[in-house]
Design a protein around this motif. Sequence first.
Motif: not given
Length: 79
Positions: A1-26
């Motif tokens: 999701m972070f990569i998609h937002l980066g390609l759209q030039k719309r960066y999220p307010r915070t960079v996803p940390n390890r916990d966010d990536l873990f939840v997205l993986t789950l």
Amino acid sequence: MFIHLGLQKRYPRTVPNRDDLFVLTLFHAACKVAFRLEADRDAEEAARTAQPAPAGGWPGEQAMRPQPEAFSPSGFSPR
């Protein structure tokens, strides 16, 4: 999701940390399992409804049925 937002030039307010990536993986793994379970259930249902009828039957069914009489009123004429 972070990569998609980066390609759209719309960066999220915070960079996803390890916990966010873990939840997205789950979440991604849970979605894949749900899709696989639905496909398996649909395949089982299709296999259950597509079973062919048994070919023939028990021979005793034919033996227990009385034979028609030779000169029964079925339209048969010995002439």
